[in-house]
Design a protein around this motif. Structure first.
Motif, PDB file in Angstrom:
ATOM      1  N   GLN A  49      -0.273 -16.822  63.458  1.00 53.39           N
ATOM      2  CA  GLN A  49       0.068 -17.388  64.951  1.00 53.39           C
ATOM      3  C   GLN A  49      -1.218 -18.345  65.387  1.00 53.39           C
ATOM      4  OE1 GLN A  49       0.254 -13.660  66.849  1.00 53.39           O
ATOM      5  NE2 GLN A  49      -2.222 -13.368  67.299  1.00 53.39           N
ATOM      6  N   ARG A  50      -1.246 -18.995  66.925  1.00 49.54           N
ATOM      7  CA  ARG A  50      -2.534 -19.585  67.494  1.00 49.54           C
ATOM      8  C   ARG A  50      -3.390 -18.427  67.784  1.00 49.54           C
ATOM      9  NH1 ARG A  50      -0.369 -24.616  70.374  1.00 49.54           N
ATOM     10  NH2 ARG A  50       0.398 -26.402  68.623  1.00 49.54           N
ATOM     11  N   ALA A  51      -4.178 -18.464  68.080  1.00 44.46           N
ATOM     12  CA  ALA A  51      -5.660 -17.450  68.669  1.00 44.46           C
ATOM     13  C   ALA A  51      -6.570 -17.994  69.254  1.00 44.46           C
ATOM     14  CB  ALA A  51      -5.005 -15.893  68.179  1.00 44.46           C
ATOM     15  N   GLN A  68      -8.468 -22.698  71.236  1.00 47.90           N
ATOM     16  CA  GLN A  68      -7.219 -21.377  69.861  1.00 47.90           C
ATOM     17  C   GLN A  68      -7.672 -22.750  68.584  1.00 47.90           C
ATOM     18  OE1 GLN A  68      -3.632 -22.180  71.850  1.00 47.90           O
ATOM     19  NE2 GLN A  68      -3.674 -19.907  72.262  1.00 47.90           N
ATOM     20  N   VAL A  69      -7.041 -21.196  67.499  1.00 45.58           N
ATOM     21  CA  VAL A  69      -7.042 -21.670  66.437  1.00 45.58           C
ATOM     22  C   VAL A  69      -6.262 -21.106  65.217  1.00 45.58           C
ATOM     23  CG1 VAL A  69     -10.037 -21.964  65.727  1.00 45.58           C
ATOM     24  CG2 VAL A  69      -8.205 -19.776  65.872  1.00 45.58           C
ATOM     25  N   GLN A  70      -5.918 -21.354  64.428  1.00 46.34           N
ATOM     26  CA  GLN A  70      -4.669 -20.950  63.503  1.00 46.34           C
ATOM     27  C   GLN A  70      -5.445 -19.940  63.022  1.00 46.34           C
ATOM     28  OE1 GLN A  70      -1.825 -23.818  60.585  1.00 46.34           O
ATOM     29  NE2 GLN A  70      -3.145 -25.646  61.640  1.00 46.34           N
ATOM     30  N   GLU A  71      -4.381 -18.629  62.807  1.00 52.13           N
ATOM     31  CA  GLU A  71      -5.152 -17.215  62.516  1.00 52.13           C
ATOM     32  C   GLU A  71      -4.095 -16.753  61.787  1.00 52.13           C
ATOM     33  OE1 GLU A  71      -7.769 -13.783  65.412  1.00 52.13           O
ATOM     34  OE2 GLU A  71      -4.752 -14.022  64.848  1.00 52.13           O
ATOM     35  N   ALA A  91      -8.957 -24.856  62.330  1.00 53.17           N
ATOM     36  CA  ALA A  91      -8.705 -25.517  63.579  1.00 53.17           C
ATOM     37  C   ALA A  91      -7.489 -25.613  64.058  1.00 53.17           C
ATOM     38  CB  ALA A  91      -9.541 -26.863  63.567  1.00 53.17           C
ATOM     39  N   LEU A  92      -6.852 -25.916  64.976  1.00 53.57           N
ATOM     40  CA  LEU A  92      -6.014 -26.155  65.682  1.00 53.57           C
ATOM     41  C   LEU A  92      -5.383 -27.098  64.500  1.00 53.57           C
ATOM     42  CD1 LEU A  92      -3.821 -24.312  67.239  1.00 53.57           C
ATOM     43  CD2 LEU A  92      -3.786 -25.681  68.751  1.00 53.57           C
ATOM     44  N   ASP A  93      -6.280 -28.409  64.384  1.00 54.17           N
ATOM     45  CA  ASP A  93      -4.946 -29.687  64.251  1.00 54.17           C
ATOM     46  C   ASP A  93      -5.476 -29.711  62.898  1.00 54.17           C
ATOM     47  OD1 ASP A  93      -8.374 -29.437  64.381  1.00 54.17           O
ATOM     48  OD2 ASP A  93      -8.716 -31.742  65.178  1.00 54.17           O
ATOM     49  N   ALA A  94      -5.665 -28.939  62.217  1.00 54.07           N
ATOM     50  CA  ALA A  94      -5.830 -28.875  60.641  1.00 54.07           C
ATOM     51  C   ALA A  94      -4.427 -29.319  59.784  1.00 54.07           C
ATOM     52  CB  ALA A  94      -5.937 -27.149  60.362  1.00 54.07           C
ATOM     53  N   THR A  95      -4.288 -30.007  59.041  1.00 54.71           N
ATOM     54  CA  THR A  95      -2.831 -30.570  58.562  1.00 54.71           C
ATOM     55  C   THR A  95      -2.695 -30.295  56.961  1.00 54.71           C
ATOM     56  OG1 THR A  95      -4.611 -32.722  57.175  1.00 54.71           O
ATOM     57  CG2 THR A  95      -4.306 -32.849  59.563  1.00 54.71           C
ATOM     58  N   THR A  96      -1.451 -30.651  56.855  1.00 55.49           N
ATOM     59  CA  THR A  96      -0.874 -30.239  56.049  1.00 55.49           C
ATOM     60  C   THR A  96      -1.409 -30.828  54.310  1.00 55.49           C
ATOM     61  OG1 THR A  96       1.461 -31.664  56.002  1.00 55.49           O
ATOM     62  CG2 THR A  96       1.228 -29.669  56.407  1.00 55.49           C
ATOM     63  N   THR A  97      -2.348 -32.070  54.926  1.00 55.54           N
ATOM     64  CA  THR A  97      -3.330 -32.551  53.971  1.00 55.54           C
ATOM     65  C   THR A  97      -4.662 -32.252  53.398  1.00 55.54           C
ATOM     66  OG1 THR A  97      -2.195 -34.544  54.322  1.00 55.54           O
ATOM     67  CG2 THR A  97      -3.683 -34.621  52.978  1.00 55.54           C
TER      68      THR A  97
END
Length: 217
Positions: A49-51, A68-71, A91-97
């Motif tokens: 989740q985001r946290a 906030q980040v992806q956790e 990071a929350l803006d990390a991409t699937t690439t």
């Protein structure tokens, strides 16, 4: 005890036992090392989740401030018993690439995708002792249904890079891990990586079902 961990660049900084030092400092995939020490291995996802990151994490993944980040938190279980809490932030803006498969891992092992990807580079291992006030120690207690542990808990972390993305992976060991003994002769731990038996492939993301995995870079 302080909720913050003091991270050391050398295992001597946390003074582990001889057996615990081996678990902390071995740079091969922890997933496959655990598989070699039990008959049934399982990844149990606790949350994704985001946290907000922990106080000692946000700078390690290149953020300018705490945001906030992806956790993702998982328990790594050997024959039903929890042995490791795996805690990942990016990071929350990390991409699937940058990090393909992260959002679709489910209860598959993150380690198998990282160690099977030639684009992933692993940074230096760092080590810490965690006590009851640390958030990860509290999550371990809640997930395993115990009131407390024989502290300290031993932990390690390292940053993984893929293209421009940074992922921080922290692994905290349950005390019972020192009781494990090698149980799977069909899994050969090699200096260059692991050879695995076919029945273990269900823990590997389909895009990374290889016969062997190189040691971390």
């Amino acid at each position: 005890m302080t909720p913050h961990a003091k991270w050391h660049d050398h295992a001597n900084g946390v003074a582990p036992s001889v057996n615990m030092r081996d678990w902390l400092t071995d740079r091969v995939s922890l997933t496959y090392k655990l598989m070699a020490h039990c008959q049934q291995f399982r990844v149990q996802r606790l949350r994704q989740q985001r946290a907000l990151p922990l106080a000692e994490e946000w700078q390690a993944i290149g953020l300018a401030r705490r945001q906030q980040v992806q956790e993702r938190d998982v328990l790594l279980r050997c024959d039903g018993r929890p042995m490791v809490l795996g805690h990942t932030v990016l990071a929350l803006d990390a991409t699937t690439t940058e990090w393909p498969f992260f959002s679709s891992l489910g209860e598959r092992s993150l380690g198998s995708t990282l160690f099977g990807d030639p684009l992933v580079m692993r940074g230096q291992l760092q080590y810490a002792r965690l006590y009851g006030g640390h958030p990860l120690a509290q999550r371990m207690a809640a997930a395993s249904g115990v009131d407390s542990f024989a502290y300290p808990l031993w932990a390690r972390r390292s940053a993984f890079r893929r293209k421009t993305g940074i992922m921080l992976v922290t692994e905290v060991f349950f005390p019972e891990i020192e009781e494990l003994r090698r149980a799977r002769p069909d899994i050969k731990v090699l200096s260059a990586g692991f050879s695995i038996s076919s029945d273990l492939s269900r823990h590997i993301h389909p895009a990374h079902q290889l016969l062997s995995f190189g040691a971390a870079r």
